[in-house]
Design a protein around this motif. Structure first.
Motif, PDB file in Angstrom:
ATOM      1  N   ASN B 138       0.822  -1.219   0.000  1.00  0.00           N
ATOM      2  CA  ASN B 138       0.000   0.000   0.000  1.00  0.00           C
ATOM      3  C   ASN B 138       0.854   1.266   0.000  1.00  0.00           C
ATOM      4  N   SER B 139       2.081   1.146   0.499  1.00  0.00           N
ATOM      5  CA  SER B 139       2.939   2.324   0.591  1.00  0.00           C
ATOM      6  C   SER B 139       3.704   2.583  -0.695  1.00  0.00           C
ATOM      7  N   SER B 140       3.526   1.710  -1.656  1.00  0.00           N
ATOM      8  CA  SER B 140       4.221   1.883  -2.933  1.00  0.00           C
ATOM      9  C   SER B 140       3.299   1.471  -4.081  1.00  0.00           C
ATOM     10  N   PRO B 141       2.105   2.073  -4.152  1.00  0.00           N
ATOM     11  CA  PRO B 141       1.112   1.569  -5.123  1.00  0.00           C
ATOM     12  C   PRO B 141       1.530   1.701  -6.574  1.00  0.00           C
ATOM     13  N   ALA B 142       2.444   2.656  -6.864  1.00  0.00           N
ATOM     14  CA  ALA B 142       2.830   2.847  -8.265  1.00  0.00           C
ATOM     15  C   ALA B 142       3.811   1.779  -8.742  1.00  0.00           C
ATOM     16  N   THR B 143       4.367   1.006  -7.837  1.00  0.00           N
ATOM     17  CA  THR B 143       5.378   0.030  -8.259  1.00  0.00           C
ATOM     18  C   THR B 143       4.927  -1.418  -8.053  1.00  0.00           C
ATOM     19  N   VAL B 144       3.682  -1.616  -7.629  1.00  0.00           N
ATOM     20  CA  VAL B 144       3.216  -2.994  -7.421  1.00  0.00           C
ATOM     21  C   VAL B 144       2.709  -3.567  -8.741  1.00  0.00           C
ATOM     22  N   TYR B 145       2.746  -4.884  -8.850  1.00  0.00           N
ATOM     23  CA  TYR B 145       2.168  -5.537 -10.028  1.00  0.00           C
ATOM     24  C   TYR B 145       1.581  -6.890  -9.615  1.00  0.00           C
ATOM     25  N   GLY B 146       1.295  -7.737 -10.583  1.00  0.00           N
ATOM     26  CA  GLY B 146       0.544  -8.975 -10.329  1.00  0.00           C
ATOM     27  C   GLY B 146       1.053  -9.815  -9.180  1.00  0.00           C
ATOM     28  N   VAL B 147       2.355  -9.903  -9.026  1.00  0.00           N
ATOM     29  CA  VAL B 147       2.898 -10.760  -7.971  1.00  0.00           C
ATOM     30  C   VAL B 147       2.449 -10.277  -6.584  1.00  0.00           C
ATOM     31  N   ASP B 148       2.298  -8.966  -6.430  1.00  0.00           N
ATOM     32  CA  ASP B 148       1.892  -8.424  -5.135  1.00  0.00           C
ATOM     33  C   ASP B 148       0.422  -8.755  -4.836  1.00  0.00           C
ATOM     34  N   SER B 149      -0.406  -8.714  -5.881  1.00  0.00           N
ATOM     35  CA  SER B 149      -1.814  -9.088  -5.701  1.00  0.00           C
ATOM     36  C   SER B 149      -1.915 -10.544  -5.249  1.00  0.00           C
ATOM     37  N   PHE B 150      -1.177 -11.411  -5.926  1.00  0.00           N
ATOM     38  CA  PHE B 150      -1.255 -12.829  -5.579  1.00  0.00           C
ATOM     39  C   PHE B 150      -0.612 -13.126  -4.232  1.00  0.00           C
ATOM     40  N   ALA B 151       0.429 -12.373  -3.896  1.00  0.00           N
ATOM     41  CA  ALA B 151       1.050 -12.562  -2.581  1.00  0.00           C
ATOM     42  C   ALA B 151       0.032 -12.221  -1.495  1.00  0.00           C
ATOM     43  N   ARG B 152      -0.696 -11.124  -1.697  1.00  0.00           N
ATOM     44  CA  ARG B 152      -1.678 -10.710  -0.687  1.00  0.00           C
ATOM     45  C   ARG B 152      -2.785 -11.753  -0.536  1.00  0.00           C
ATOM     46  N   VAL B 153      -3.319 -12.193  -1.682  1.00  0.00           N
ATOM     47  CA  VAL B 153      -4.402 -13.182  -1.656  1.00  0.00           C
ATOM     48  C   VAL B 153      -3.916 -14.479  -0.996  1.00  0.00           C
ATOM     49  N   SER B 154      -2.743 -14.941  -1.395  1.00  0.00           N
ATOM     50  CA  SER B 154      -2.215 -16.206  -0.854  1.00  0.00           C
ATOM     51  C   SER B 154      -1.976 -16.098   0.646  1.00  0.00           C
ATOM     52  N   LEU B 155      -1.411 -14.973   1.068  1.00  0.00           N
ATOM     53  CA  LEU B 155      -1.118 -14.822   2.499  1.00  0.00           C
ATOM     54  C   LEU B 155      -2.402 -14.682   3.305  1.00  0.00           C
ATOM     55  N   PHE B 156      -3.424 -14.062   2.708  1.00  0.00           N
ATOM     56  CA  PHE B 156      -4.705 -13.973   3.420  1.00  0.00           C
ATOM     57  C   PHE B 156      -5.296 -15.368   3.614  1.00  0.00           C
ATOM     58  N   TYR B 157      -5.282 -16.179   2.564  1.00  0.00           N
ATOM     59  CA  TYR B 157      -5.795 -17.546   2.708  1.00  0.00           C
ATOM     60  C   TYR B 157      -4.945 -18.338   3.708  1.00  0.00           C
ATOM     61  N   ALA B 158      -3.644 -18.076   3.643  1.00  0.00           N
ATOM     62  CA  ALA B 158      -2.730 -18.804   4.533  1.00  0.00           C
ATOM     63  C   ALA B 158      -3.077 -18.584   6.006  1.00  0.00           C
TER      64      ALA B 158
END
Lengths: 193, 327
Positions: B138-158
């Motif tokens: 969230n602190s670097s929204p201009a530099t995030v891409y697909g891997v960050d979305s999937f990391a968030r989703v995976s860690l939430f499920y985890a």
């Protein structure tokens, strides 16, 4: 079925329903209501609001920022955003300019000023820094406000000899104030995007 | 006309099938592979970003906090965007500079990932990793891409999965929970369905664009300087090849949703998707993204999930006494 498992299962199915709605770009509740706000916060935090349209419906042309740096003696040199220490860092830093095409002029100005600030940090002798936004492609008919229309050449165009190149879109020049922060130098055209 | 009794029976059968689909006990080993895979990919990513933490996430990074975050926003919506600026006062109270504080947060993130990799204090490690991943991205929204979305989703499920039940220090200490559980099945099903839905959505959205049918999307993706790893401009001379790859991508992504549930088509479908991600890593340089997607696919569909005790019983089954009984 134990009540705990029932609850776990209900939450799991609810989450998947939100994920499916997010993928279909369907907002469940308006964010003007409290429940809508709560749901928005939840889906944002859990990533359930993502649409996953990677490179869809198509792949857009690439944009980048380059910097023309001038020192007190008038010497000029260039830099770019790929100053990271790894390919992963450069992928993130270098692609920042792509964000500019989706924002309004004011936000674009703040992005460019922030980039100039970073360049003033990297080049302490810099007096002025011109932030130049470029697109990779070929010029198309049209465009507006002095900004050319650009797209990447199709395979047929490429075969016909139309080679893509970096084309200037718009630029802003900044100079450092006493605290080495970037302030915009307005030219006669003002902010052009 | 269907009578009420037939309808009730059909409903009951459907409910029973759904319940079995979601709650039949499963081995937690696929989830253990998921845990190790996610942690390994995110650790490699953290290593490659460590030298540029300030440039990416700092107040005076490439895109300064003030550009993308309104620190004065006290609305409920601001809660959806936990931001590193929230730690500023905490850093001050400990006498840390903002830069030192940022590296402190990053080092906690890395430590939590190491714990997650080893399966030590797995649940706590998961919570810390997820929370800090949210703050950092969230602190670097201009530099995030697909891997960050999937990391968030995976860690939430985890957070909700029994990740420490297998291949972990917690399991060795007898604190990982049962290796076979209904919770493991629910977790696995959520992961599987999320992946299947994601590929379906991605395939449909691609299919709606002309670029994926005439090969231009593949042509652009592998020749743009941002992503190109090799000079692939020769593809313009063989337009049928990018066109074939574009069609294959759309068909594969849409087909994945249907193919992964059948025992016969599951392995070919998952291997084909894994090959696609290997291609993305090789030809577009999106190594972190491709690695994470490969981890998700393998753990969701290729690691055997039959309950360990059931497998042991099958292995130990001796048909001879049964033969004697029959005789």
């Amino acid at each position: 079925m134990p009540i705990r498992l029932k609850l776990y299962l209900t939450c799991a199915i609810g989450q998947l329903a939100l994920v499916a709605l997010g993928m279909a770009h369907i907002g469940v509740l308006p964010t003007t209501t409290l429940s809508g706000k709560v749901l928005r916060v939840y889906t944002g935090l859990t990533g359930a609001d993502k649409s996953y349209g990677f490179f869809a419906p198509g792949v857009r042309h690439q944009e980048r920022a380059t910097f023309v740096i001038t020192d007190a003696s008038g010497r000029q040199w260039e830099d770019d955003l790929e100053f990271g220490d790894s390919a992963e860092a450069n992928l993130r830093l270098g692609s920042t300019a792509n964000v500019l095409r989706g924002v309004d002029d004011e936000t674009a100005f703040h992005f460019m000023r922030s980039m100039a600030d970073k360049m003033f940090q990297r080049h302490p002798s810099a007096q002025t820094i011109k932030v130049q936004i470029q697109a990779y492609g070929i010029k198309l008919p049209g465009g507006g406000q002095g900004v050319p229309a650009i797209d990447f050449p199709t395979m047929a165009e490429f075969r016909a000899g139309k080679k893509p190149q970096w084309i200037d879109l718009y630029s802003l020049t900044f100079q450092a104030n006493d605290t080495r922060q970037a302030i915009a130098v307005w030219d006669e055209r003002g902010m052009v995007k | 006309m269907i009578d009420r009794e037939t309808m009730n029976r059909s409903m009951q059968r459907a409910t029973a099938a759904m319940t079995e689909f979601f709650t039949e006990p499963a081995s937690a080993k696929p989830l253990a592979v998921l845990r190790i895979g996610i942690a390994a990919v995110l650790l490699a990513q953290a290593y490659s970003l460590a030298a540029n933490v300030g440039d990416l996430y700092g107040r005076n990074g490439l895109i300064q906090w003030g550009v993308t975050y309104d620190a004065d926003d006290r609305s409920a919506m601001a809660l959806a965007y936990p931001h590193l600026s929230w730690f500023s006062r905490l850093f001050e109270s400990f006498g840390l500079s903002e830069s030192a504080g940022l590296y402190f947060v990053f080092s906690i993130y890395v430590t939590a990932l190491v714990f997650l990799l080893l399966g030590f204090k797995t649940r706590a490690a998961c919570i810390v990793t997820f929370v800090l991943q949210v703050f950092l991205s969230n602190s670097s929204p201009a530099t995030v891409y697909g891997v960050d979305s999937f990391a968030r989703v995976s860690l939430f499920y985890a957070l909700w999965m029994p990740l420490g039940a297998g291949y972990s220090i917690d399991a060795l200490r007898g604190r990982g929970g049962s290796i076979d559980s209904r919770a493991a099945r629910v977790g696995l099903r959520v992961l599987q369905l999320h992946l299947a839905l994601m590929y379906l959505a991605s395939g449909i959205e691609k299919g709606l664009g002309a670029q994926w049918w005439d090969g231009e999307a593949i042509w652009r993706a592998v020749t743009m300087p941002e992503l190109a790893q090799f000079d692939m401009t020769w593809l313009a001379g063989v337009p049928w090849l990018p066109m074939l790859l574009g069609w294959a991508t759309v068909i594969l992504e849409v087909g994945y949703f249907f193919a992964v549930w059948n025992r016969r088509t599951r392995v070919p479908a998952v291997l084909a998707i894994v090959s696609m991600h290997v291609g993305i890593a090789l030809f577009m340089g999106l190594v972190s993204f491709a690695s994470l997607m490969i981890v998700l696919n393998i753990s969701a569909f290729l690691v055997p999930c039959a309950p360990v005790r059931m497998r042991q019983a099958a292995l130990e089954f001796n048909p001879l006494p049964m033969g004697r009984v029959a005789a």
